[in-house]
Motif scaffolding. Structure first.
Motif, PDB file in Angstrom:
ATOM      1  N   VAL A 235       0.814  -1.226   0.000  1.00 21.84           N
ATOM      2  CA  VAL A 235       0.000   0.000   0.000  1.00 21.84           C
ATOM      3  C   VAL A 235       0.845   1.272   0.000  1.00 21.84           C
ATOM      4  N   GLY A 236       2.137   1.124  -0.239  1.00 17.86           N
ATOM      5  CA  GLY A 236       3.008   2.284  -0.355  1.00 17.86           C
ATOM      6  C   GLY A 236       3.329   2.976   0.957  1.00 17.86           C
ATOM      7  N   MET A 237       3.343   2.202   2.048  1.00 18.42           N
ATOM      8  CA  MET A 237       3.604   2.776   3.373  1.00 18.42           C
ATOM      9  C   MET A 237       4.717   2.029   4.113  1.00 18.42           C
ATOM     10  N   PRO A 238       5.815   1.688   3.445  1.00 19.98           N
ATOM     11  CA  PRO A 238       6.814   0.839   4.099  1.00 19.98           C
ATOM     12  C   PRO A 238       7.534   1.490   5.269  1.00 19.98           C
ATOM     13  N   ASN A 239       7.537   2.814   5.318  1.00 20.47           N
ATOM     14  CA  ASN A 239       8.303   3.506   6.366  1.00 20.47           C
ATOM     15  C   ASN A 239       7.423   4.274   7.349  1.00 20.47           C
ATOM     16  N   LYS A 240       6.135   3.980   7.365  1.00 14.68           N
ATOM     17  CA  LYS A 240       5.220   4.726   8.229  1.00 14.68           C
ATOM     18  C   LYS A 240       4.606   3.851   9.322  1.00 14.68           C
ATOM     19  N   GLY A 241       5.036   2.614   9.422  1.00 17.48           N
ATOM     20  CA  GLY A 241       4.400   1.690  10.355  1.00 17.48           C
ATOM     21  C   GLY A 241       4.544   2.060  11.815  1.00 17.48           C
ATOM     22  N   TYR A 242       5.585   2.831  12.144  1.00 21.18           N
ATOM     23  CA  TYR A 242       5.833   3.183  13.548  1.00 21.18           C
ATOM     24  C   TYR A 242       4.923   4.309  14.018  1.00 21.18           C
ATOM     25  N   LYS A 243       4.241   4.982  13.098  1.00 26.66           N
ATOM     26  CA  LYS A 243       3.463   6.161  13.460  1.00 26.66           C
ATOM     27  C   LYS A 243       2.114   5.787  14.072  1.00 26.66           C
TER      28      LYS A 243
END
Length: 237
Positions: free
Chosen positions: A130-138
Motif C-alpha cells: 500500500v506504499g507505506m513501508p516507512n510509516k508503520g511506527y506512526k
C-alpha cells in the motif's frame, strides 16, 4: 456456486430493522472483477456490503460469496468467511492507542497467527503493497487521512482475502488522495482479488472506469458504462 464466481446473488431481499432496503436483487461477480456500487444515501449500498459479510440478514433468495451459502451459514462459520473478505470503511476504524504496525499485528494475532517472525514479514509485505513501508511506527493521529486509509487497506489485505468490500473508502478524503486510494484498489484487483466499492463520487467513477451497479428504488441495476454516465446519474453529494 460456479468456481469462477466470487459472488452470486439471486433475487435476494435485505432488511435493516424490518425495513426492506433491497428486494429482488441479483448480482454475479467473477474472480478479479472490480465493481462500483453507486446510489443515493439510504439506497442500500452499505446494506448490500453488510449482507455480504453477515452483518445484516438476507431474508429471501439465494446468496453465495467466497464459497459460502449465506442463507445456510452457521454463526460459528462467519469468522471464517470474514477471513476471506477484506473490509475497508469510510472512517478507517484504526485503534488510536497503538501504532500502524501494532494495529496490523492485533488483527493477525486475533485471526490465529502465532509466529512473530511470520507476523512481521506479513506486515512488512502489506505495508509495502500500500506504499507505506516507512510509516508503520506512526500513531494514527500522526498520519494524514489518506495514509490512515492506506493502513486500513493494508489491514484488509493481511489474510490474503479473495474479496475486498470497500464502503465509501474515499468519503473523507480530498480528490487527489481519493484518486490514489482508488488506483490502489484497482492495483489490488490485478492480483485476482475481487473488489466491490460503494461510492457516490462521480469523478472517481469517470476517472477509474469499471463495471457499475446502481442502487435505486430498493433494487440493483447494471449500468452500461460508468465512464459515460452523466453527472445527474452519479452525483449524489
Amino acid at each position: 456456486m460456479e468456481s469462477e464466481l466470487h459472488v452470486k446473488l439471486e433475487e435476494i431481499e435485505v432488511c435493516q430493522e424490518e425495513n426492506v432496503v433491497l428486494r429482488d436483487a441479483s448480482l454475479e461477480l467473477s474472480k478479479g472483477e472490480f465493481v462500483y456500487v453507486i446510489g443515493k444515501v439510504g439506497s442500500g449500498k452499505s446494506s448490500l456490503l453488510k449482507a455480504l459479510y453477515c452483518e445484516v440478514p438476507i431474508r429471501k433468495g439465494n446468496a453465495y460469496i467466497a464459497g459460502y451459502d449465506l442463507k445456510k451459514i452457521k454463526h460459528r462459520e462467519i469468522p471464517y468467511l470474514r477471513r476471506k473478505l477484506g473490509i475497508v470503511f469510510q472512517d478507517f476504524q484504526l485503534l488510536i492507542d497503538r501504532s500502524a504496525v501494532k494495529n496490523l499485528e492485533f488483527v493477525l494475532k486475533a485471526t490465529g497467527w502465532r509466529s512473530q517472525n511470520e507476523i512481521n514479514k506479513r506486515i512488512e509485505n502489506v505495508l509495502e503493497q500500500v506504499g507505506m513501508p516507512n510509516k508503520g511506527y506512526k500513531m494514527p493521529h500522526e498520519l494524514s487521512g489518506g495514509e490512515q486509509q492506506r493502513i486500513a487497506i493494508a489491514r484488509a489485505l493481511l489474510n490474503n482475502p479473495e474479496i475486498i468490500l470497500a464502503d465509501e473508502p474515499t468519503g473523507n478524503l480530498d480528490p487527489e488522495t481519493s484518486g490514489q486510494i482508488v488506483q490502489l484498489l484497482h492495483d489490488i484487483r490485478q492480483k485476482d482479488t475481487t473488489v466491490i466499492m460503494t461510492t457516490h463520487n462521480y469523478n472517481i467513477v469517470k476517472a477509474f472506469p469499471a463495471r457499475v451497479i446502481k442502487c435505486e428504488n430498493n433494487r440493483l441495476y447494471n449500468v452500461k458504462d460508468g465512464a459515460s454516465l452523466s453527472n445527474e446519474e452519479t452525483d449524489y453529494e
